[in-house]
Scaffold this motif. Structure first.
Motif, mmCIF file in Angstrom:
data_model
loop_
_atom_site.group_PDB
_atom_site.id
_atom_site.type_symbol
_atom_site.label_atom_id
_atom_site.label_comp_id
_atom_site.label_asym_id
_atom_site.label_seq_id
_atom_site.Cartn_x
_atom_site.Cartn_y
_atom_site.Cartn_z
ATOM 1 N N ASP A 36 33.989 36.444 55.581
ATOM 2 C CA ASP A 36 34.429 37.821 55.379
ATOM 3 C C ASP A 36 35.913 37.960 55.070
ATOM 4 O OD1 ASP A 36 31.867 38.747 55.783
ATOM 5 O OD2 ASP A 36 32.183 39.109 57.931
ATOM 6 N N ASP A 37 36.751 37.118 55.692
ATOM 7 C CA ASP A 37 38.189 37.290 55.506
ATOM 8 C C ASP A 37 38.905 35.987 55.155
ATOM 9 O OD1 ASP A 37 38.067 36.021 57.962
ATOM 10 O OD2 ASP A 37 39.529 37.325 58.927
ATOM 11 N N GLY A 38 38.156 35.016 54.650
ATOM 12 C CA GLY A 38 38.752 33.741 54.288
ATOM 13 C C GLY A 38 38.950 33.612 52.791
ATOM 14 N N TRP A 39 40.018 32.929 52.427
ATOM 15 C CA TRP A 39 40.366 32.709 51.019
ATOM 16 C C TRP A 39 40.686 31.243 50.819
ATOM 17 C CZ3 TRP A 39 39.536 36.884 48.141
ATOM 18 C CH2 TRP A 39 39.525 38.121 48.791
ATOM 19 N N VAL A 40 40.186 30.680 49.723
ATOM 20 C CA VAL A 40 40.442 29.279 49.406
ATOM 21 C C VAL A 40 41.076 29.201 48.025
ATOM 22 C CG1 VAL A 40 39.447 26.985 49.076
ATOM 23 C CG2 VAL A 40 38.429 28.556 50.751
ATOM 24 N N LEU A 41 42.251 28.634 47.970
ATOM 25 C CA LEU A 41 42.888 28.281 46.698
ATOM 26 C C LEU A 41 42.721 26.776 46.553
ATOM 27 C CD1 LEU A 41 46.193 30.330 46.902
ATOM 28 C CD2 LEU A 41 44.417 30.547 45.159
ATOM 29 N N ALA A 42 42.207 26.358 45.420
ATOM 30 C CA ALA A 42 41.961 24.930 45.234
ATOM 31 C C ALA A 42 42.416 24.493 43.852
ATOM 32 C CB ALA A 42 40.481 24.624 45.422
ATOM 33 N N LEU A 43 42.907 23.289 43.805
ATOM 34 C CA LEU A 43 43.280 22.640 42.552
ATOM 35 C C LEU A 43 42.344 21.456 42.376
ATOM 36 C CD1 LEU A 43 45.249 22.368 40.149
ATOM 37 C CD2 LEU A 43 46.615 20.845 41.606
ATOM 38 N N VAL A 70 43.932 25.045 49.886
ATOM 39 C CA VAL A 70 44.605 25.890 50.868
ATOM 40 C C VAL A 70 43.572 26.884 51.399
ATOM 41 C CG1 VAL A 70 46.380 27.649 51.226
ATOM 42 C CG2 VAL A 70 46.852 25.676 49.743
ATOM 43 N N LEU A 71 43.401 26.889 52.705
ATOM 44 C CA LEU A 71 42.512 27.840 53.364
ATOM 45 C C LEU A 71 43.368 28.824 54.138
ATOM 46 C CD1 LEU A 71 39.712 28.850 54.250
ATOM 47 C CD2 LEU A 71 39.763 27.106 56.068
ATOM 48 N N ALA A 72 43.168 30.121 53.852
ATOM 49 C CA ALA A 72 43.926 31.173 54.530
ATOM 50 C C ALA A 72 42.950 32.259 54.971
ATOM 51 C CB ALA A 72 44.991 31.750 53.602
ATOM 52 N N ARG A 73 43.422 33.082 55.905
ATOM 53 C CA ARG A 73 42.572 34.133 56.446
ATOM 54 C C ARG A 73 43.342 35.442 56.468
ATOM 55 N NH1 ARG A 73 39.927 32.181 61.609
ATOM 56 N NH2 ARG A 73 41.805 31.001 61.411
ATOM 57 N N GLY A 74 42.632 36.524 56.172
ATOM 58 C CA GLY A 74 43.231 37.850 56.219
ATOM 59 C C GLY A 74 42.600 38.771 55.198
ATOM 60 N N GLU A 75 42.889 40.031 55.352
ATOM 61 C CA GLU A 75 42.356 41.033 54.438
ATOM 62 C C GLU A 75 43.281 41.183 53.236
ATOM 63 O OE1 GLU A 75 39.420 42.545 54.732
ATOM 64 O OE2 GLU A 75 39.077 41.414 56.583
ATOM 65 N N LEU A 76 42.708 41.340 52.059
ATOM 66 C CA LEU A 76 43.465 41.629 50.848
ATOM 67 C C LEU A 76 42.952 42.930 50.254
ATOM 68 C CD1 LEU A 76 43.659 38.183 48.979
ATOM 69 C CD2 LEU A 76 45.422 39.296 50.353
ATOM 70 N N THR A 77 43.881 43.790 49.880
ATOM 71 C CA THR A 77 43.488 45.011 49.182
ATOM 72 C C THR A 77 43.122 44.646 47.744
ATOM 73 O OG1 THR A 77 45.707 45.477 48.366
ATOM 74 C CG2 THR A 77 45.142 46.352 50.568
ATOM 75 N N ALA A 78 42.514 45.571 47.045
ATOM 76 C CA ALA A 78 42.172 45.343 45.637
ATOM 77 C C ALA A 78 43.434 45.065 44.827
ATOM 78 C CB ALA A 78 41.411 46.539 45.075
ATOM 79 N N ASP A 79 44.534 45.779 45.136
ATOM 80 C CA ASP A 79 45.794 45.547 44.428
ATOM 81 C C ASP A 79 46.351 44.157 44.718
ATOM 82 O OD1 ASP A 79 45.705 48.048 43.283
ATOM 83 O OD2 ASP A 79 47.085 48.966 44.731
ATOM 84 N N GLN A 80 46.268 43.706 45.963
ATOM 85 C CA GLN A 80 46.755 42.370 46.304
ATOM 86 C C GLN A 80 45.915 41.293 45.613
ATOM 87 O OE1 GLN A 80 46.497 42.951 50.599
ATOM 88 N NE2 GLN A 80 48.702 42.498 50.761
ATOM 89 N N LEU A 81 44.622 41.513 45.574
ATOM 90 C CA LEU A 81 43.742 40.556 44.904
ATOM 91 C C LEU A 81 44.062 40.488 43.414
ATOM 92 C CD1 LEU A 81 41.484 38.556 45.303
ATOM 93 C CD2 LEU A 81 39.849 40.421 45.048
ATOM 94 N N GLN A 82 44.327 41.653 42.815
ATOM 95 C CA GLN A 82 44.706 41.688 41.400
ATOM 96 C C GLN A 82 46.046 40.980 41.186
ATOM 97 O OE1 GLN A 82 42.948 42.499 38.729
ATOM 98 N NE2 GLN A 82 44.707 41.756 37.568
#
Length: 185
Positions: A64-71, A8-20
Protein backbone atom coordinates in the motif's frame (compact mmCIF):
# COMPACT_ATOMS: atom_id res chain seq x y z
CA UNK A 1 17.51 -10.69 -19.76
CA UNK A 2 17.45 -7.88 -17.23
CA UNK A 3 19.68 -8.11 -14.17
CA UNK A 4 19.34 -5.90 -11.08
CA UNK A 5 22.14 -3.43 -10.41
CA UNK A 6 20.55 -1.23 -7.72
CA UNK A 7 17.30 -1.30 -5.77
CA UNK A 8 15.91 1.30 -3.37
CA UNK A 9 12.94 0.40 -1.19
CA UNK A 10 11.14 3.30 0.50
CA UNK A 11 7.87 3.70 2.34
CA UNK A 12 5.38 6.54 2.55
CA UNK A 13 2.45 8.20 0.89
CA UNK A 14 2.88 10.14 -2.35
CA UNK A 15 0.35 12.58 -3.70
CA UNK A 16 -0.52 12.51 -7.40
CA UNK A 17 1.64 15.63 -7.85
CA UNK A 18 4.61 14.02 -6.09
CA UNK A 19 4.25 10.90 -8.19
CA UNK A 20 4.17 13.04 -11.34
CA UNK A 21 7.28 14.89 -10.11
CA UNK A 22 9.03 11.54 -9.63
CA UNK A 23 8.08 10.49 -13.17
CA UNK A 24 9.32 13.80 -14.52
CA UNK A 25 12.64 13.91 -12.65
CA UNK A 26 13.46 10.34 -13.66
CA UNK A 27 12.04 10.79 -17.18
CA UNK A 28 9.85 7.72 -16.76
CA UNK A 29 7.18 6.66 -19.22
CA UNK A 30 3.97 5.84 -17.32
CA UNK A 31 4.05 2.32 -18.74
CA UNK A 32 4.87 -0.78 -16.71
CA UNK A 33 8.04 -2.69 -17.45
CA UNK A 34 7.19 -6.08 -18.94
CA UNK A 35 10.44 -8.02 -18.49
CA UNK A 36 12.80 -8.90 -15.70
CA UNK A 37 12.36 -9.52 -11.99
CA UNK A 38 9.42 -7.76 -10.31
CA UNK A 39 7.84 -6.64 -13.60
CA UNK A 40 4.31 -7.23 -12.29
CA UNK A 41 4.68 -4.48 -9.68
CA UNK A 42 6.12 -1.96 -12.18
CA UNK A 43 4.16 1.22 -12.84
CA UNK A 44 6.64 3.25 -14.90
CA UNK A 45 10.03 2.80 -16.51
CA UNK A 46 12.64 4.18 -18.88
CA UNK A 47 15.01 2.23 -21.10
CA UNK A 48 18.30 3.70 -22.29
CA UNK A 49 20.72 2.15 -24.72
CA UNK A 50 24.29 2.52 -23.49
CA UNK A 51 27.62 1.17 -24.65
CA UNK A 52 27.55 -2.50 -23.76
CA UNK A 53 23.78 -2.93 -23.48
CA UNK A 54 20.70 -1.35 -21.90
CA UNK A 55 19.93 0.37 -18.62
CA UNK A 56 16.36 0.28 -17.37
CA UNK A 57 15.14 2.56 -14.60
CA UNK A 58 11.95 1.28 -13.00
CA UNK A 59 9.40 2.53 -10.47
CA UNK A 60 7.25 -0.12 -8.81
CA UNK A 61 4.75 -0.39 -5.97
CA UNK A 62 5.37 -2.59 -2.95
CA UNK A 63 2.17 -2.95 -0.97
CA UNK A 64 0.00 0.00 0.00
CA UNK A 65 2.74 2.51 0.82
CA UNK A 66 5.94 0.99 -0.55
CA UNK A 67 7.94 2.25 -3.51
CA UNK A 68 10.77 0.52 -5.35
CA UNK A 69 13.23 2.32 -7.59
CA UNK A 70 15.36 -0.16 -9.47
CA UNK A 71 18.13 -0.02 -12.02
CA UNK A 72 18.42 -3.04 -14.29
CA UNK A 73 20.94 -3.82 -16.99
CA UNK A 74 21.10 -6.07 -20.00
CA UNK A 75 24.58 -6.73 -21.31
CA UNK A 76 27.50 -5.17 -19.51
CA UNK A 77 26.90 -4.29 -15.85
CA UNK A 78 27.12 -0.58 -15.06
CA UNK A 79 30.33 0.42 -13.31
CA UNK A 80 30.49 1.54 -9.69
CA UNK A 81 30.46 5.25 -10.62
CA UNK A 82 27.20 4.91 -12.53
CA UNK A 83 25.58 3.03 -9.66
CA UNK A 84 26.85 5.68 -7.21
CA UNK A 85 25.24 8.44 -9.30
CA UNK A 86 21.88 6.66 -9.29
CA UNK A 87 22.18 5.95 -5.55
CA UNK A 88 22.86 9.62 -4.80
CA UNK A 89 19.99 10.84 -6.98
CA UNK A 90 17.51 8.33 -5.60
CA UNK A 91 18.45 8.93 -1.96
CA UNK A 92 17.92 12.64 -2.63
CA UNK A 93 14.48 11.94 -4.10
CA UNK A 94 13.51 9.76 -1.12
CA UNK A 95 14.46 12.63 1.21
CA UNK A 96 12.83 15.29 -0.97
CA UNK A 97 9.56 13.35 -1.11
CA UNK A 98 9.69 12.72 2.66
CA UNK A 99 9.70 8.96 2.24
CA UNK A 100 11.24 6.57 4.76
CA UNK A 101 14.26 4.72 3.39
CA UNK A 102 13.82 1.01 4.11
CA UNK A 103 16.82 -0.46 2.31
CA UNK A 104 19.15 -0.14 -0.65
CA UNK A 105 20.58 -3.19 -2.36
CA UNK A 106 23.50 -3.44 -2.61
CA UNK A 107 24.02 -1.44 0.56
CA UNK A 108 26.90 1.03 0.65
CA UNK A 109 26.24 2.44 4.13
CA UNK A 110 24.84 1.13 7.41
CA UNK A 111 21.57 3.08 7.06
CA UNK A 112 20.90 1.30 3.76
CA UNK A 113 20.65 -2.13 5.42
CA UNK A 114 17.25 -3.53 6.33
CA UNK A 115 17.37 -4.43 10.00
CA UNK A 116 14.58 -6.62 11.23
CA UNK A 117 12.99 -5.93 14.61
CA UNK A 118 14.49 -7.80 17.55
CA UNK A 119 13.59 -11.42 17.30
CA UNK A 120 11.47 -12.88 20.03
CA UNK A 121 13.54 -15.22 22.13
CA UNK A 122 11.85 -18.59 22.17
CA UNK A 123 12.24 -21.54 24.47
CA UNK A 124 13.03 -23.58 21.39
CA UNK A 125 16.47 -25.05 21.88
CA UNK A 126 19.00 -24.69 19.10
CA UNK A 127 21.63 -27.31 19.69
CA UNK A 128 23.60 -27.36 16.45
CA UNK A 129 25.14 -24.88 14.06
CA UNK A 130 23.67 -26.04 10.77
CA UNK A 131 25.53 -23.64 8.49
CA UNK A 132 28.71 -24.83 6.79
CA UNK A 133 30.69 -21.81 7.94
CA UNK A 134 33.35 -21.64 10.60
CA UNK A 135 35.17 -18.60 9.16
CA UNK A 136 33.73 -15.11 9.01
CA UNK A 137 34.91 -14.53 5.42
CA UNK A 138 32.87 -17.55 4.27
CA UNK A 139 29.67 -16.29 5.87
CA UNK A 140 29.07 -12.98 4.02
CA UNK A 141 27.10 -14.50 1.10
CA UNK A 142 24.80 -16.22 3.62
CA UNK A 143 23.74 -12.83 5.00
CA UNK A 144 23.28 -11.43 1.49
CA UNK A 145 26.58 -9.59 1.11
CA UNK A 146 29.50 -9.77 -1.25
CA UNK A 147 32.93 -10.12 0.32
CA UNK A 148 33.78 -6.58 -0.84
CA UNK A 149 30.74 -4.98 0.86
CA UNK A 150 31.59 -1.94 3.00
CA UNK A 151 32.73 -2.78 6.53
CA UNK A 152 29.93 -0.80 8.19
CA UNK A 153 27.34 -2.76 6.17
CA UNK A 154 28.95 -6.04 7.21
CA UNK A 155 28.81 -4.94 10.86
CA UNK A 156 25.07 -4.28 10.68
CA UNK A 157 24.38 -7.66 9.08
CA UNK A 158 26.69 -9.45 11.51
CA UNK A 159 24.99 -7.88 14.54
CA UNK A 160 21.64 -9.00 13.15
CA UNK A 161 22.89 -12.59 12.77
CA UNK A 162 24.32 -12.50 16.27
CA UNK A 163 20.84 -11.74 17.66
CA UNK A 164 19.48 -15.07 16.43
CA UNK A 165 19.20 -18.15 18.69
CA UNK A 166 21.47 -20.10 16.32
CA UNK A 167 24.39 -17.78 17.06
CA UNK A 168 24.65 -19.21 20.59
CA UNK A 169 25.82 -22.51 19.09
CA UNK A 170 27.99 -21.09 16.30
CA UNK A 171 31.54 -22.43 16.27
CA UNK A 172 33.74 -20.71 18.84
CA UNK A 173 36.32 -19.56 16.23
CA UNK A 174 33.53 -17.90 14.24
CA UNK A 175 32.09 -16.16 17.32
CA UNK A 176 35.60 -14.97 18.24
CA UNK A 177 36.24 -13.63 14.72
CA UNK A 178 32.89 -11.83 14.79
CA UNK A 179 33.70 -10.15 18.12
CA UNK A 180 37.10 -9.04 16.79
CA UNK A 181 35.52 -7.77 13.57
CA UNK A 182 33.00 -5.68 15.50
CA UNK A 183 35.66 -4.38 17.91
CA UNK A 184 37.91 -3.08 15.09
CA UNK A 185 37.28 0.53 14.21
Amino acid sequence: MLWPALRVLARGELTADQLQELHSVLDLAPVARTEGPGARASIAHRTRTVAGGRLVTDLARAGDDGWVLALFFDGQAPDADVIAEYRTQWRGLVDQLDLELVEITPAAAADEVLVLPDQVDTDEAVDAWELPYDQLDQMWPHVGLRSDAPREVKKVKLRELMRTPAWRVAPAPLRHQAEEFLADA
